[in-house]
Design a protein around this motif. Structure first.
Motif, PDB file in Angstrom:
ATOM      1  N   ALA A 115      -8.234 152.820  61.049  1.00  0.00           N
ATOM      2  CA  ALA A 115      -8.398 151.389  61.333  1.00  0.00           C
ATOM      3  C   ALA A 115      -9.695 151.169  62.096  1.00  0.00           C
ATOM      4  CB  ALA A 115      -7.217 150.868  62.150  1.00  0.00           C
ATOM      5  N   ASN A 116     -10.389 150.077  61.789  1.00  0.00           N
ATOM      6  CA  ASN A 116     -11.598 149.726  62.525  1.00  0.00           C
ATOM      7  C   ASN A 116     -11.271 149.012  63.833  1.00  0.00           C
ATOM      8  OD1 ASN A 116     -12.455 149.382  59.389  1.00  0.00           O
ATOM      9  ND2 ASN A 116     -14.051 150.325  60.618  1.00  0.00           N
ATOM     10  N   SER A 117     -10.121 148.334  63.860  1.00  0.00           N
ATOM     11  CA  SER A 117      -9.711 147.597  65.046  1.00  0.00           C
ATOM     12  C   SER A 117      -8.199 147.400  64.983  1.00  0.00           C
ATOM     13  CB  SER A 117     -10.430 146.239  65.082  1.00  0.00           C
ATOM     14  OG  SER A 117     -10.104 145.521  66.246  1.00  0.00           O
ATOM     15  N   TYR A 118      -7.598 147.178  66.152  1.00  0.00           N
ATOM     16  CA  TYR A 118      -6.152 146.959  66.236  1.00  0.00           C
ATOM     17  C   TYR A 118      -5.937 145.794  67.187  1.00  0.00           C
ATOM     18  CZ  TYR A 118      -1.155 148.116  66.550  1.00  0.00           C
ATOM     19  OH  TYR A 118       0.208 148.092  66.469  1.00  0.00           O
ATOM     20  N   ILE A 119      -5.315 144.728  66.676  1.00  0.00           N
ATOM     21  CA  ILE A 119      -5.094 143.528  67.469  1.00  0.00           C
ATOM     22  C   ILE A 119      -3.631 143.130  67.388  1.00  0.00           C
ATOM     23  CG2 ILE A 119      -5.675 141.068  67.705  1.00  0.00           C
ATOM     24  CD1 ILE A 119      -8.424 141.813  66.451  1.00  0.00           C
ATOM     25  N   GLN A 120      -3.037 142.920  68.573  1.00  0.00           N
ATOM     26  CA  GLN A 120      -1.668 142.410  68.606  1.00  0.00           C
ATOM     27  C   GLN A 120      -1.733 140.900  68.380  1.00  0.00           C
ATOM     28  OE1 GLN A 120       0.438 142.606  72.341  1.00  0.00           O
ATOM     29  NE2 GLN A 120       2.417 142.515  71.316  1.00  0.00           N
ATOM     30  N   LYS A 121      -0.912 140.406  67.453  1.00  0.00           N
ATOM     31  CA  LYS A 121      -0.893 138.971  67.143  1.00  0.00           C
ATOM     32  C   LYS A 121      -0.442 138.180  68.358  1.00  0.00           C
ATOM     33  CE  LYS A 121       0.672 139.456  62.373  1.00  0.00           C
ATOM     34  NZ  LYS A 121       1.809 139.228  61.500  1.00  0.00           N
ATOM     35  N   PRO A 122      -1.263 137.240  68.801  1.00  0.00           N
ATOM     36  CA  PRO A 122      -0.802 136.348  69.864  1.00  0.00           C
ATOM     37  C   PRO A 122       0.309 135.443  69.330  1.00  0.00           C
ATOM     38  CG  PRO A 122      -3.196 136.280  69.672  1.00  0.00           C
ATOM     39  CD  PRO A 122      -2.664 137.014  68.474  1.00  0.00           C
ATOM     40  N   VAL A 123       1.268 135.114  70.171  1.00  0.00           N
ATOM     41  CA  VAL A 123       2.398 134.292  69.755  1.00  0.00           C
ATOM     42  C   VAL A 123       2.042 132.801  69.768  1.00  0.00           C
ATOM     43  CG1 VAL A 123       4.786 133.670  70.301  1.00  0.00           C
ATOM     44  CG2 VAL A 123       4.019 136.023  70.582  1.00  0.00           C
ATOM     45  N   GLU A 124       1.286 132.377  70.768  1.00  0.00           N
ATOM     46  CA  GLU A 124       0.925 130.960  70.890  1.00  0.00           C
ATOM     47  C   GLU A 124      -0.175 130.610  69.892  1.00  0.00           C
ATOM     48  OE1 GLU A 124      -0.386 130.662  74.887  1.00  0.00           O
ATOM     49  OE2 GLU A 124       1.591 131.100  75.722  1.00  0.00           O
ATOM     50  N   PHE A 125      -0.031 129.437  69.247  1.00  0.00           N
ATOM     51  CA  PHE A 125      -0.966 129.041  68.194  1.00  0.00           C
ATOM     52  C   PHE A 125      -2.409 129.006  68.689  1.00  0.00           C
ATOM     53  CE2 PHE A 125      -3.314 125.778  65.770  1.00  0.00           C
ATOM     54  CZ  PHE A 125      -3.339 126.435  64.547  1.00  0.00           C
ATOM     55  N   GLU A 126      -2.662 128.398  69.844  1.00  0.00           N
ATOM     56  CA  GLU A 126      -4.049 128.286  70.337  1.00  0.00           C
ATOM     57  C   GLU A 126      -4.664 129.662  70.587  1.00  0.00           C
ATOM     58  OE1 GLU A 126      -5.974 125.656  70.260  1.00  0.00           O
ATOM     59  OE2 GLU A 126      -4.253 124.613  69.394  1.00  0.00           O
ATOM     60  N   ARG A 127      -3.878 130.580  71.118  1.00  0.00           N
ATOM     61  CA  ARG A 127      -4.379 131.943  71.343  1.00  0.00           C
ATOM     62  C   ARG A 127      -4.603 132.658  70.011  1.00  0.00           C
ATOM     63  NH1 ARG A 127      -1.261 135.555  74.591  1.00  0.00           N
ATOM     64  NH2 ARG A 127      -3.181 136.724  74.727  1.00  0.00           N
ATOM     65  N   PHE A 128      -3.739 132.377  69.025  1.00  0.00           N
ATOM     66  CA  PHE A 128      -3.895 132.975  67.704  1.00  0.00           C
ATOM     67  C   PHE A 128      -5.180 132.466  67.052  1.00  0.00           C
ATOM     68  CE2 PHE A 128      -3.092 133.472  63.156  1.00  0.00           C
ATOM     69  CZ  PHE A 128      -2.671 134.791  63.111  1.00  0.00           C
ATOM     70  N   VAL A 129      -5.424 131.153  67.149  1.00  0.00           N
ATOM     71  CA  VAL A 129      -6.657 130.571  66.597  1.00  0.00           C
ATOM     72  C   VAL A 129      -7.872 131.206  67.248  1.00  0.00           C
ATOM     73  CG1 VAL A 129      -8.049 128.466  66.431  1.00  0.00           C
ATOM     74  CG2 VAL A 129      -5.611 128.387  65.900  1.00  0.00           C
ATOM     75  N   GLU A 130      -7.831 131.372  68.562  1.00  0.00           N
ATOM     76  CA  GLU A 130      -8.956 131.981  69.264  1.00  0.00           C
ATOM     77  C   GLU A 130      -9.146 133.439  68.828  1.00  0.00           C
ATOM     78  OE1 GLU A 130     -12.309 132.505  71.379  1.00  0.00           O
ATOM     79  OE2 GLU A 130     -11.341 130.620  70.821  1.00  0.00           O
TER      80      GLU A 130
END
Length: 146
Positions: A112-127
């Protein structure tokens, strides 16, 4: 942001829609193609099966890969991507709910080039999507696209 081709490998329809909305909100007319399981992801990337009519040379600039998928899980997909010369250099960002150290370590060990945990809150997910797009599609010089 200029338009790029992105493959989203995600089995949850709500997360697919959330990702589409987040990319739209983040700005940019990206071509986001979503597939719902690991086997279809490989069929898409390798232009086989129901994707046999797709131009196999038109690889995405970025693959967003969930780990927990039906048929083939994200780890198996990542292993297959790195094993095939046609897809080996693809930029793959694991975007998943798990923050388990074992999952993180295994994803990086598989390439993997990167590993990101999905944010739960929509605004944080958009960011998070905005930052993913900015880094991986604008700033990063990928092989063959530099």
């Amino acid at each position: 942001m200029s338009a790029h081709h992105i493959l989203l490998v995600e089995d949850n329809p709500d997360d697919v829609e959330l990702t589409r909305l987040a990319f739209a909100e983040a700005g940019g007319a990206h071509r986001l193609h979503a597939v719902g399981d690991g086997a279809e992801a490989l069929d898409y990337l390798l232009a086989r099966g129901r994707h046999a009519d797709r131009d196999g040379a038109d690889l995405p600039a970025l693959v967003l890969l969930d780990l927990n998928l039906p048929r083939l899980d994200g780890r198996e997909v990542l292993q297959a991507i790195r094993a095939d010369p046609a897809t080996r250099a693809l930029q793959v960002v694991v975007l998943t709910t798990s923050a388990e150290p074992r999952d993180v370590d295994q994803a990086y060990a598989l390439g993997a080039n990167s590993y990101i945990q999905k944010p739960v809150e929509f605004e944080r997910f958009v960011e998070a999507v905005r930052q993913i797009g900015r880094y991986w599609l604008e700033l990063n010089l990928a092989p063959g696209r530099g």
